[in-house]
Design an enzyme around this catalytic site. Structure first.
Site, PDB file in Angstrom:
ATOM      1  CB  CYS A   1     -25.281  15.181  13.726  1.00  0.00           C
ATOM      2  SG  CYS A   1     -26.871  15.463  14.492  1.00  0.00           S
TER       3      CYS A   1
ATOM      4  CG  HIS B   1     -24.553  16.924  19.141  1.00  0.00           C
ATOM      5  ND1 HIS B   1     -23.683  17.200  18.104  1.00  0.00           N
ATOM      6  CD2 HIS B   1     -25.524  16.127  18.608  1.00  0.00           C
ATOM      7  CE1 HIS B   1     -24.124  16.609  17.005  1.00  0.00           C
ATOM      8  NE2 HIS B   1     -25.231  15.958  17.284  1.00  0.00           N
TER       9      HIS B   1
ATOM     10  CB  CYS C   1     -26.115   8.624  14.875  1.00  0.00           C
ATOM     11  SG  CYS C   1     -26.563   9.637  16.292  1.00  0.00           S
TER      12      CYS C   1
HETATM   13  C1  LIG Z   1     -33.574  16.222  26.016  1.00  0.00           C
HETATM   14  C2  LIG Z   1     -33.967  17.679  25.779  1.00  0.00           C
HETATM   15  C3  LIG Z   1     -35.391  17.753  25.196  1.00  0.00           C
HETATM   16  C4  LIG Z   1     -33.934  18.397  27.130  1.00  0.00           C
HETATM   17  O1  LIG Z   1     -34.180  19.726  26.889  1.00  0.00           O
HETATM   18  P1  LIG Z   1     -34.476  20.729  28.096  1.00  0.00           P
HETATM   19  O2  LIG Z   1     -35.707  20.273  28.822  1.00  0.00           O
HETATM   20  O3  LIG Z   1     -34.443  22.095  27.545  1.00  0.00           O
HETATM   21  O4  LIG Z   1     -33.212  20.469  29.000  1.00  0.00           O
HETATM   22  P2  LIG Z   1     -32.772  21.100  30.358  1.00  0.00           P
HETATM   23  O5  LIG Z   1     -31.332  21.367  30.309  1.00  0.00           O
HETATM   24  O6  LIG Z   1     -33.701  22.236  30.732  1.00  0.00           O
HETATM   25  O7  LIG Z   1     -32.991  19.899  31.343  1.00  0.00           O
HETATM   26  C5  LIG Z   1     -34.289  19.487  31.777  1.00  0.00           C
HETATM   27  C6  LIG Z   1     -34.252  19.286  33.286  1.00  0.00           C
HETATM   28  O8  LIG Z   1     -33.318  18.241  33.564  1.00  0.00           O
HETATM   29  C7  LIG Z   1     -32.301  18.715  34.438  1.00  0.00           C
HETATM   30  N1  LIG Z   1     -31.054  18.074  34.009  1.00  0.00           N
HETATM   31  C8  LIG Z   1     -30.529  18.079  32.767  1.00  0.00           C
HETATM   32  N2  LIG Z   1     -29.417  17.341  32.754  1.00  0.00           N
HETATM   33  C9  LIG Z   1     -29.234  16.858  33.994  1.00  0.00           C
HETATM   34  C10 LIG Z   1     -28.267  16.032  34.588  1.00  0.00           C
HETATM   35  N3  LIG Z   1     -27.229  15.538  33.906  1.00  0.00           N
HETATM   36  N4  LIG Z   1     -28.401  15.728  35.897  1.00  0.00           N
HETATM   37  C11 LIG Z   1     -29.430  16.220  36.600  1.00  0.00           C
HETATM   38  N5  LIG Z   1     -30.394  17.003  36.087  1.00  0.00           N
HETATM   39  C12 LIG Z   1     -30.290  17.321  34.787  1.00  0.00           C
HETATM   40  C13 LIG Z   1     -32.286  20.220  34.246  1.00  0.00           C
HETATM   41  O9  LIG Z   1     -31.795  20.886  35.375  1.00  0.00           O
HETATM   42  C14 LIG Z   1     -33.756  20.505  34.042  1.00  0.00           C
HETATM   43  O10 LIG Z   1     -34.368  20.509  35.299  1.00  0.00           O
HETATM   44  P3  LIG Z   1     -35.619  21.467  35.609  1.00  0.00           P
HETATM   45  O11 LIG Z   1     -36.721  21.022  34.686  1.00  0.00           O
HETATM   46  O12 LIG Z   1     -35.898  21.206  37.044  1.00  0.00           O
HETATM   47  O13 LIG Z   1     -35.151  22.844  35.311  1.00  0.00           O
HETATM   48  C15 LIG Z   1     -32.990  18.381  24.802  1.00  0.00           C
HETATM   49  O14 LIG Z   1     -31.730  18.512  25.402  1.00  0.00           O
HETATM   50  C16 LIG Z   1     -32.874  17.658  23.502  1.00  0.00           C
HETATM   51  O15 LIG Z   1     -33.764  17.766  22.640  1.00  0.00           O
HETATM   52  N6  LIG Z   1     -31.769  16.915  23.293  1.00  0.00           N
HETATM   53  C17 LIG Z   1     -31.549  16.191  22.063  1.00  0.00           C
HETATM   54  C18 LIG Z   1     -30.919  17.107  21.047  1.00  0.00           C
HETATM   55  C19 LIG Z   1     -30.868  16.442  19.698  1.00  0.00           C
HETATM   56  O16 LIG Z   1     -31.833  15.845  19.232  1.00  0.00           O
HETATM   57  N7  LIG Z   1     -29.735  16.541  19.033  1.00  0.00           N
HETATM   58  C20 LIG Z   1     -29.531  15.932  17.777  1.00  0.00           C
HETATM   59  C21 LIG Z   1     -29.082  14.558  17.987  1.00  0.00           C
HETATM   60  S1  LIG Z   1     -29.196  13.618  16.512  1.00  0.00           S
END
Ligand SMILES: CC(C)(COP(=O)(O)OP(=O)(O)OC[C@H]1O[C@@H](n2cnc3c(N)ncnc32)[C@H](O)[C@@H]1OP(=O)(O)O)[C@@H](O)C(=O)NCCC(=O)NCCS
Length: 398
Positions: A96, A348, A379
């Protein structure tokens, strides 16, 4: 042996592509290296005083260095951007904090006089290169219990952090996620984000030609909606898509120069580097990394946390930003912290994000001559943190 003098390092200018959603988003058929090329070309277009032949290095970060993010992307992107073939380049990785490390590494070289001017940045096309693609962790990590198995899944490390710091509740994390979206939306409404976005022409077989000009991931939301989201990293957990950064595609780039060279060439000085620090922590709670790295950078700068007037903190997960804020006694809604929103809203794309933080801080500095020092911090996977402290050249204090 000539006598060496350490030179001041200036952040001259920074840009980024709009950040897209991985998996079927804006850039589904766009190459990662082409996104870097757009950033380099835009930096040259915006700074015509900079002769391309004066660029001494192009350092570009990517976490997954294969395919269109491989082949020593700093060198290949420089050639593809039309820089003279006399300009060298390299690839760099600290997950990151890749772009942050590209900046600190070339800055150190500028400070000792090895380079006058350099380009640093990063890219991550998480759609083309999902997190963990091609990794082959040494079995000793688990066999010898060097790390907990959860240490390799960033969302699980965020759940671990919630376990360790139970006062950081899910609803606090959700409120922070909501504020990130609201602050970002307000910043867009006021035209704060757009000036440093470089448009990207896109083409896909399904949709034909397009132009990426806005961030794709931000969305309006509410505490009720956030409370209803799934917790994908653990049943009944606390980390959701609404209080974590998403999976994104994007690239960033910036120009750094010795301050005396910036003056010689007539380049702007948007920020002056004060100090930087990287630190290691337990990999299973990697989100606390920015705490010791910030303490280190503050110590090196001879500053204390109260000297910092603006914070650009990468929001990998709300819980890890809240852990940082609690540690330093800063309120969750402190207006000095991510005033234009953060990664929970904008996204990100791993190795690119460090320069997004810096570019945003540079623009905030220009608006805030009352602020002398600002901090960018993030981080880093496998248990690290990185912090860079910057001075505002527009500061009007005494
Ligand atoms: C958290 C995570 C697993 C979610 O992935 P995802 O399931 O593909 O995410 P989506 O965008 O499809 O969102 C999931 C659901 O939440 C909803 N949603 C996402 N953000 C939202 C928000 N701010 N408000 C309302 N709903 C939201 C989406 O519409 C989706 O709904 P659905 O299932 O009805 O379609 C993924 O974003 C992730 O792994 N994040 C961390 C990344 C990471 O580790 N980075 C490195 C950091 S060190």
């Amino acid at each position: 042996m000539p006598t060496r003098q350490i030179r001041n390092v200036a952040f001259v200018d920074g840009v980024r592509t709009p950040f897209g959603k991985a998996n079927g988003g804006l850039y589904k058929d766009t190459r990662a290296d082409d996104m870097v090329v757009r950033c380099i070309r835009e930096l040259l277009r915006r700074n015509p005083q900079l002769p391309p032949s004066r660029i001494d290095e192009v350092a570009i970060a990517a976490t997954t260095q294969i395919g269109d993010q491989g082949l020593t992307i700093g060198r290949t992107a420089a050639l593809l951007a039309g820089l003279p073939n006399t300009v060298p380049g390299y690839a760099i990785d600290r997950m990151c904090a890749g772009a942050m490390t590209a900046v600190t590494t070339v800055s150190a070289s500028i400070a000792i006089g090895a380079y006058d001017v350099a380009i640093a940045g990063g890219v991550e096309h998480m759609g083309r290169h999902p997190m963990g693609e091609g990794v082959d962790p040494n079995p000793r990590f688990l066999a010898e219990r060097l790390v907990d198995p959860s240490a390799l899944v960033m969302g699980s490390t965020a759940e671990n952090l919630h376990d360790r710091l139970p006062h950081i509740t899910k609803s606090r994390a959700d409120a922070f996620g909501l504020a990130s979206q609201e602050r970002y939306a307000e910043a867009v409404k006021n035209g704060k984000i757009q000036p440093d976005l470089v448009t990207v022409g896109t083409f896909s077989k399904d949709d034909g030609w397009g132009l990426a000009s806005d961030d794709e991931a931000p969305r309006a939301t509410s505490m009720e909606k956030l409370a209803s989201l799934k917790t994908p990293f653990r049943p009944h957990g606390r980390v959701t898509a609404g209080n974590a950064a998403g999976l994104n595609d994007g690239a960033t780039g910036c120009v750094l120069a010795a301050e005396e060279v910036a003056e010689e060439l007539g380049l702007p000085v948007a920020m002056r580097l004060v100090s930087y620090g990287f630190a290691g922590v337990e990999p299973e709670v990697m989100g606390v990394g920015p705490i010791p790295s910030t303490e280190k950078a503050l110590r090196l700068a001879g500053l204390s946390i109260s000297d910092i007037g603006l914070f650009e903190l990468n929001e990998a997960f709300a819980v890890q930003v809240l852990a940082f804020l609690d540690h330093f006694g800063i309120a969750d809604d402190d207006p000095r912290v991510n005033p234009w929103g953060g990664a929970i809203a904008v996204g990100h794309p791993l190795a690119s994000s460090g320069v997004r933080l810096m570019t945003q801080l540079a623009r905030l500095f220009a608006e805030r001559p009352d602020v002398r020092y600002g901090t960018t911090a993030m981080c880093i996977g496998i248990g690290m943190g990185g912090t860079v402290i910057w001075e505002n050249p527009h500061w009007e204090g005494s």
